[in-house]
Design a protein around this motif. Structure first.
Motif, short mmCIF file in Angstrom:
data_model
loop_
_atom_site.label_atom_id
_atom_site.label_comp_id
_atom_site.label_asym_id
_atom_site.label_seq_id
_atom_site.Cartn_x
_atom_site.Cartn_y
_atom_site.Cartn_z
N VAL A 205 0.59 -1.36 0.45
CA VAL A 205 -0.18 0.02 -0.12
C VAL A 205 1.25 1.41 -0.12
CG1 VAL A 205 -1.80 1.21 1.82
CG2 VAL A 205 -1.63 -1.04 1.31
N GLY A 206 0.58 2.08 -0.83
CA GLY A 206 0.76 3.54 -0.92
C GLY A 206 2.29 3.51 -1.86
N LYS A 207 2.86 2.30 -2.06
CA LYS A 207 4.23 1.95 -2.63
C LYS A 207 4.10 2.34 -3.89
CE LYS A 207 6.93 0.70 0.63
NZ LYS A 207 7.91 0.86 1.34
N VAL A 208 5.27 2.81 -5.23
CA VAL A 208 5.03 3.04 -6.03
C VAL A 208 6.35 2.03 -7.09
CG1 VAL A 208 5.44 4.73 -8.53
CG2 VAL A 208 4.61 5.31 -6.37
N VAL A 209 5.47 1.18 -8.40
CA VAL A 209 6.78 0.18 -8.98
C VAL A 209 6.33 -0.04 -10.01
CG1 VAL A 209 5.87 -2.18 -9.09
CG2 VAL A 209 5.13 -1.13 -7.10
N PHE A 210 6.87 0.17 -11.12
CA PHE A 210 7.47 0.24 -12.08
C PHE A 210 8.21 -0.39 -12.68
CE2 PHE A 210 9.76 0.66 -16.32
CZ PHE A 210 8.93 1.72 -16.96
N GLU B 55 -0.57 -8.23 -9.34
CA GLU B 55 -0.62 -8.94 -8.52
C GLU B 55 -0.20 -7.69 -7.38
OE1 GLU B 55 -1.83 -11.70 -7.24
OE2 GLU B 55 -2.35 -12.14 -9.02
N PHE B 56 0.80 -6.77 -7.70
CA PHE B 56 1.50 -5.71 -7.05
C PHE B 56 0.11 -5.21 -6.79
CE2 PHE B 56 5.66 -6.12 -8.01
CZ PHE B 56 6.22 -5.80 -6.35
N ALA B 57 -0.72 -4.28 -7.72
CA ALA B 57 -2.39 -3.81 -7.65
C ALA B 57 -2.79 -4.79 -6.80
CB ALA B 57 -3.06 -3.02 -8.98
N ALA C 139 -0.31 -1.86 -4.16
CA ALA C 139 0.64 -0.40 -5.27
C ALA C 139 0.45 0.07 -6.11
CB ALA C 139 1.79 -1.34 -5.28
N ASN C 140 1.00 1.22 -6.47
CA ASN C 140 0.54 2.14 -7.67
C ASN C 140 1.24 1.86 -9.24
OD1 ASN C 140 -1.35 4.05 -6.03
ND2 ASN C 140 0.55 4.99 -5.33
N TYR D 174 -8.17 -3.13 -9.19
CA TYR D 174 -7.76 -3.01 -7.50
C TYR D 174 -6.64 -1.91 -6.72
CZ TYR D 174 -8.49 -7.68 -9.12
OH TYR D 174 -8.46 -9.35 -9.46
N SER D 175 -6.31 -1.20 -7.76
CA SER D 175 -5.22 -0.43 -6.96
C SER D 175 -6.44 1.30 -7.77
CB SER D 175 -4.12 -0.19 -8.26
OG SER D 175 -2.75 0.74 -8.04
N LYS D 176 -5.76 2.57 -6.01
CA LYS D 176 -5.92 3.54 -6.33
C LYS D 176 -5.55 4.09 -7.34
CE LYS D 176 -5.44 4.20 -1.66
NZ LYS D 176 -4.53 5.14 -0.54
N LYS D 177 -4.29 4.01 -8.37
CA LYS D 177 -4.32 4.52 -9.11
C LYS D 177 -2.78 3.81 -10.30
CE LYS D 177 -2.56 8.87 -11.82
NZ LYS D 177 -2.23 10.56 -10.62
#
Length: 252
Positions: free
Chosen positions: A4-9, A24-26, A30-31, A52-55
């Motif tokens: 939660v709150g992490k940004v993953v590229f 799966e990250f979403a 994760a964003n 699933y993800s906020k953004k």
């Protein structure tokens, strides 16, 4: 949810392992920044992540091209202000062998994405990962530890061997700054990699016969390994490692 709150590229996120990893990250909060070259496929993965993800952010870019790779990371920071996890997943194969006489063409194309692209994204992302005490996961392959079944795959094998050693070198250099760098090496996985590389669809049952467990993995198995064995804070003592998930391919 662990991210939660992490940004993953994630590079190469339009299909296969990259797409499964993004979803799966979403799911874990994760964003997610999904990068690739096929906008239609990216939009499909975007819709799955958005459940699933906020953004979720689509960044269409060819990471083998320096300016596009740079712009991709810049857009990520512009939108989110941080970066916590970089997944270098983009990769492909191009047929070429010594005796065919087209090895250099194959080598240059494959290395530009599979190695140089990953090296460049790592360099671009590192200042932001230092701030977040983040980590990098390079998606390699058992091909980096074995000779090709077909000689036309030599460039792909060499590229993954190079990525494995880059993982170790980067892990050592960045360890003092709190940034972990690891790799995963899948064996046969059911994706559209072969079609994207012009190798045809392949036969799942035939590929399964190359493994002692007589099976081909699904992308989500590799995604779970990336998330929970390497990217998670529970893996805070793991760096410079290469996790193999190959149904026993390398021991046969």
């Amino acid at each position: 949810m662990a991210f939660v709150g992490k940004v993953v590229f994630i590079s190469g996120a339009s299909s296969g392992i990259g797409a499964a990893t993004a979803v799966e990250f979403a799911k874990e909060g994760a964003n997610v920044v999904i990068n690739g070259r096929n906008e239609t496929k990216l939009k499909n993965i975007y819709q799955q992540c958005e459940e699933y993800s906020k953004k979720t952010l689509i960044v269409k870019a060819d990471i083998s091209k320096d300016e596009e790779a740079k712009a991709a990371i810049e857009e990520t920071i512009k939108q989110f202000g941080q970066l916590d996890v970089l997944v270098n997943n983009a990769g492909f194969s191009k047929s070429g062998s010594i005796l065919d006489g087209n090895l250099l063409s194959s080598y240059d194309s494959v290395m530009a994405t599979n190695v140089r692209g990953a090296v460049h994204l790592t360099q671009l992302a590192t200042p932001h990962l230092i701030k977040s005490k983040g980590n990098i996961i390079n998606v390699s392959s058992v091909a980096g530890s074995s000779c090709p079944i077909l000689p036309q795959m030599i460039s792909y094998c060499v590229s993954k061997a190079a990525l494995d050693h880059f993982t170790r070198c980067a892990a050592l250099e960045l360890s003092g700054l709190g940034v972990r760098v690891n790799a995963v090496s899948p064996g046969p996985v059911e994706t559209d990699f072969r079609q994207n590389s012009g190798l045809g669809e392949g036969n799942r049952n035939l590929r399964a016969n190359y493994t002692p467990l007589k099976r081909v993995s699904d992308s989500i198995e590799i995604a779970d390994l990336i998330l929970f064995s390497l990217a998670s804070d529970k893996a805070k003592g793991i760096t410079g490692s290469n996790y193999v998930s190959d149904n026993g391919y390398l021991i046969k």
